[in-house]
Every structure is written in structure tokens, then in C-alpha cells.
Design a protein around this motif. Structure first.
Motif, mmCIF file in Angstrom:
data_model
loop_
_atom_site.group_PDB
_atom_site.id
_atom_site.type_symbol
_atom_site.label_atom_id
_atom_site.label_comp_id
_atom_site.label_asym_id
_atom_site.label_seq_id
_atom_site.Cartn_x
_atom_site.Cartn_y
_atom_site.Cartn_z
ATOM 1 N N ARG A 171 30.689 -5.199 25.703
ATOM 2 C CA ARG A 171 30.005 -4.092 25.025
ATOM 3 C C ARG A 171 30.835 -2.814 25.089
ATOM 4 O O ARG A 171 30.937 -2.076 24.104
ATOM 5 C CB ARG A 171 28.636 -3.874 25.651
ATOM 6 N N THR A 172 31.454 -2.584 26.245
ATOM 7 C CA THR A 172 32.287 -1.383 26.396
ATOM 8 C C THR A 172 33.477 -1.408 25.450
ATOM 9 O O THR A 172 33.799 -0.406 24.801
ATOM 10 C CB THR A 172 32.788 -1.259 27.845
ATOM 11 N N ALA A 173 34.136 -2.568 25.358
ATOM 12 C CA ALA A 173 35.293 -2.698 24.475
ATOM 13 C C ALA A 173 34.887 -2.543 23.010
ATOM 14 O O ALA A 173 35.605 -1.921 22.212
ATOM 15 C CB ALA A 173 35.971 -4.049 24.695
ATOM 16 N N LEU A 174 33.731 -3.086 22.648
ATOM 17 C CA LEU A 174 33.251 -2.969 21.271
ATOM 18 C C LEU A 174 32.891 -1.527 20.932
ATOM 19 O O LEU A 174 33.147 -1.053 19.816
ATOM 20 C CB LEU A 174 32.040 -3.882 21.059
ATOM 21 N N ASP A 186 34.271 1.054 22.209
ATOM 22 C CA ASP A 186 35.552 1.751 22.060
ATOM 23 C C ASP A 186 36.142 1.501 20.675
ATOM 24 O O ASP A 186 36.634 2.432 20.022
ATOM 25 C CB ASP A 186 36.521 1.283 23.143
ATOM 26 N N ARG A 187 36.074 0.248 20.204
ATOM 27 C CA ARG A 187 36.622 -0.061 18.867
ATOM 28 C C ARG A 187 35.772 0.570 17.776
ATOM 29 O O ARG A 187 36.285 0.942 16.726
ATOM 30 C CB ARG A 187 36.735 -1.577 18.682
ATOM 31 N N ARG A 188 34.488 0.712 18.027
ATOM 32 C CA ARG A 188 33.650 1.393 17.037
ATOM 33 C C ARG A 188 34.051 2.864 16.938
ATOM 34 O O ARG A 188 34.128 3.428 15.842
ATOM 35 C CB ARG A 188 32.178 1.282 17.412
ATOM 36 N N ALA A 189 34.318 3.482 18.088
ATOM 37 C CA ALA A 189 34.730 4.891 18.101
ATOM 38 C C ALA A 189 36.058 5.082 17.375
ATOM 39 O O ALA A 189 36.308 6.150 16.803
ATOM 40 C CB ALA A 189 34.831 5.389 19.541
ATOM 41 N N ARG A 190 36.898 4.059 17.392
ATOM 42 C CA ARG A 190 38.193 4.133 16.721
ATOM 43 C C ARG A 190 38.140 3.553 15.302
ATOM 44 O O ARG A 190 39.161 3.348 14.663
ATOM 45 C CB ARG A 190 39.249 3.381 17.539
ATOM 46 N N LEU A 206 28.522 -12.062 16.029
ATOM 47 C CA LEU A 206 27.454 -11.224 15.475
ATOM 48 C C LEU A 206 26.623 -10.483 16.518
ATOM 49 O O LEU A 206 26.396 -9.269 16.391
ATOM 50 C CB LEU A 206 26.526 -12.080 14.605
ATOM 51 N N VAL A 207 26.122 -11.191 17.523
ATOM 52 C CA VAL A 207 25.194 -10.559 18.472
ATOM 53 C C VAL A 207 25.779 -9.315 19.135
ATOM 54 O O VAL A 207 25.170 -8.239 19.091
ATOM 55 C CB VAL A 207 24.710 -11.579 19.520
ATOM 56 N N PRO A 208 26.950 -9.404 19.772
ATOM 57 C CA PRO A 208 27.451 -8.193 20.453
ATOM 58 C C PRO A 208 27.811 -7.066 19.502
ATOM 59 O O PRO A 208 27.675 -5.883 19.856
ATOM 60 C CB PRO A 208 28.686 -8.699 21.209
ATOM 61 N N ARG A 209 28.240 -7.389 18.289
ATOM 62 C CA ARG A 209 28.614 -6.328 17.350
ATOM 63 C C ARG A 209 27.389 -5.645 16.758
ATOM 64 O O ARG A 209 27.360 -4.417 16.610
ATOM 65 C CB ARG A 209 29.511 -6.909 16.251
ATOM 66 N N LEU A 210 26.374 -6.400 16.429
ATOM 67 C CA LEU A 210 25.147 -5.779 15.932
ATOM 68 C C LEU A 210 24.463 -4.989 17.043
ATOM 69 O O LEU A 210 23.825 -3.960 16.779
ATOM 70 C CB LEU A 210 24.205 -6.855 15.390
ATOM 71 N N GLN A 211 24.591 -5.450 18.274
ATOM 72 C CA GLN A 211 24.027 -4.711 19.405
ATOM 73 C C GLN A 211 24.643 -3.321 19.506
ATOM 74 O O GLN A 211 23.948 -2.330 19.732
ATOM 75 C CB GLN A 211 24.276 -5.503 20.696
ATOM 76 N N VAL A 212 25.961 -3.233 19.299
ATOM 77 C CA VAL A 212 26.658 -1.953 19.380
ATOM 78 C C VAL A 212 26.422 -1.119 18.128
ATOM 79 O O VAL A 212 26.145 0.087 18.201
ATOM 80 C CB VAL A 212 28.169 -2.182 19.600
ATOM 81 N N LEU A 213 26.516 -1.730 16.963
ATOM 82 C CA LEU A 213 26.375 -0.992 15.707
ATOM 83 C C LEU A 213 24.957 -0.464 15.509
ATOM 84 O O LEU A 213 24.762 0.670 15.064
ATOM 85 C CB LEU A 213 26.778 -1.885 14.531
#
Length: 253
Positions: free
Chosen positions: A10-13, A15-19, A172-179
Motif C-alpha cells: 500500500r505504501t509503495a502504491l 508513492d506511485r500515485r503521488a508520482r 485490482l484490489v490494492p490499486r482500487l484501495q489506494v485510488l
């Protein structure tokens, strides 16, 4: 000494969302990709059946699902490869394989089979009772030639189990969780799509049967998603998925 950070955490995702490496377009593109690939693959097989003189080409094609299902996986893996590369990842990163945890992951995968079967069989029973008024609904199962049946039991479940877990839980699950910023949104959306795909695998154009297939899959989809969010490890789920699908295919023959 600390280990290498999990690139799918989740932390890495976040970070990539912020970038701006993780954006909505990737998960939205993949959401219904698997059901779409399923319809296309069945259509290709139906065209072959029609060319061979079949009077019910679409239905006959559906009987080959556990063989042409690998075409669905090929399409999903190609799409996942492209989407993960846009984030600077590889398909291996979705699995999170660690050699030192292999034995533990195998044992955990085996331990997940009994509860997984309970959710699968319970979902089938509840759905068929609700829709058909009896515990067993109609099935689309016909015998395959020996070589095809061998492939369906030994090869297809392995590729299918890993690809499905990589797509829905690993991607899908971890990315939708972050987004979305809310875990329940990720769980609800992925569980719905994961269950819906069964309505077109194979596509029968029978509304009652399609509804039964979709509803019966909800309990197990929710179970697998919750387990993944708890463990954040894909391999145990993929192993359980592979073995259960293999046993299910074998029992159908």
C-alpha cells in the motif's frame, strides 16, 4: 537488515500515485477485461465449430471452456504486463514470491482449501435454491476428447488460478484501495466484477443460469479478497485456487 520493500504494498502504491505512475485508467481498463476476453475467446472457438458444420456452434464452443480458457489468461497476462510496466513493475511483483516463504505459502494454500470449498459450495447451493428452487442448478458440462480433458485437468487450472489471483487480488484490489481511499469500495467493486465474470464463462444466453453463476461466486470472491488483504500474499491463494479448480474439472469428467 531490512528486506527489500514490497513494490505492491500500500505504501509503495501510494508513492506511485503521488508520482502519477498509478492512475485510474489502468484498473478501469482491467476491470471488465477478463469477461470481455472470455466472450471473444468463446466466439473464436464457436467460429471453428461452425466451420466444422456444428448446428449449435456457440453452445458447443462453451463445452471447451476449460481449454480455450487459456486464451483468456493470455489476454489478461498481456494486459497486466503492459499495465505493470507503466508503473515500473513486473508480473512477478504482483505475486510477491519469496523463496524463503515458499514452504509456508504452500501449507497455507492447502489450509485455505477447506474454507474455500465451503464458500464455493455454499454459494452454489444458496444461489441455485434461490433461483431454481432446488439445491442444484443446470450445468454446462460435456465430455471432451482425452487429450483436451488431460489439458483441462493438468494445465488449465494452474495457469487460470495464478492469472485470476494476479488480476483481481494482486492488481485490482490494492490499486482500487489506494485510488478510492476506502477499502470497502475496493472489496465491493472487485467482488462484483470477479463474480460477474462467471456469468459469461461460458456465455449461455440463459438469464437464469447466468444469474446463478454470478451470485454463486460472491461468497468465495469476498473470502479470497479478505484473505488477501489480511495476508498481502498472493501465492497461498493462487495455490488453493489452482488445486480447487483442478479437482473441480476432474470431477466434471
Amino acid at each position: 537488515m531490512t528486506g527489500t520493500p514490497d513494490p505492491n504494498s500500500r505504501t509503495a502504491l501510494q508513492d506511485r500515485r503521488a508520482r502519477h505512475l498509478l492512475v485510474w485508467s489502468g484498473p478501469l481498463l482491467f476491470l471488465f477485461a477478463r469477461p470481455a476476453f472470455a466472450v471473444v475467446a468463446q466466439g473464436l472457438v464457436a467460429a471453428i465449430c461452425a466451420a466444422r458444420g456444428s448446428a449449435s456452434a456457440w453452445r458447443d464452443a462453451g463445452a471447451w471452456f476449460s481449454v480455450y480458457g487459456t486464451l483468456i489468461d493470455a489476454g489478461c497476462l498481456a494486459l497486466l504486463w503492459w499495465l505493470t510496466r507503466k508503473e515500473g513493475l513486473s508480473l512477478r511483483d504482483l505475486i510477491g514470491f519469496e523463496r524463503r516463504k515458499l514452504g509456508r505459502d504452500i501449507l497455507l494454500g492447502l489450509a485455505l482449501i477447506p474454507p474455500g470449498l465451503l464458500f464455493i459450495l455454499g454459494g452454489i447451493a444458496a444461489s441455485s435454491l434461490l433461483i431454481f428452487g432446488r439445491v442444484e442448478g443446470p450445468q454446462l458440462s460435456e465430455p471432451l476428447p482425452f487429450i483436451a480433458a488431460l489439458y483441462a485437468v493438468l494445465v488449465w487450472p494452474l495457469i487460470w488460478g495464478f492469472t485470476e489471483q494476479m488480476g483481481y487480488n494482486g492488481y485490482l484490489v490494492p490499486r482500487l484501495q489506494v485510488l478510492a481511499g476506502r477499502t470497502w469500495v475496493a472489496v465491493a467493486v472487485v467482488a462484483f466484477v470477479w463474480s460477474f465474470q462467471h456469468a459469461v464463462m461460458p456465455l449461455s444466453f440463459d438469464p437464469a443460469f447466468m444469474l446463478h453463476r454470478a451470485l454463486s461466486s460472491i461468497p468465495n470472491a469476498l473470502f479470497m479478497i479478505v484473505v488477501y488483504l489480511r495476508l498481502r500474499r498472493l501465492l497461498p491463494l493462487a495455490i488453493a485456487h489452482w488445486l480447487m479448480d483442478g479437482a473441480s474439472t476432474l470431477s466434471a469428467f
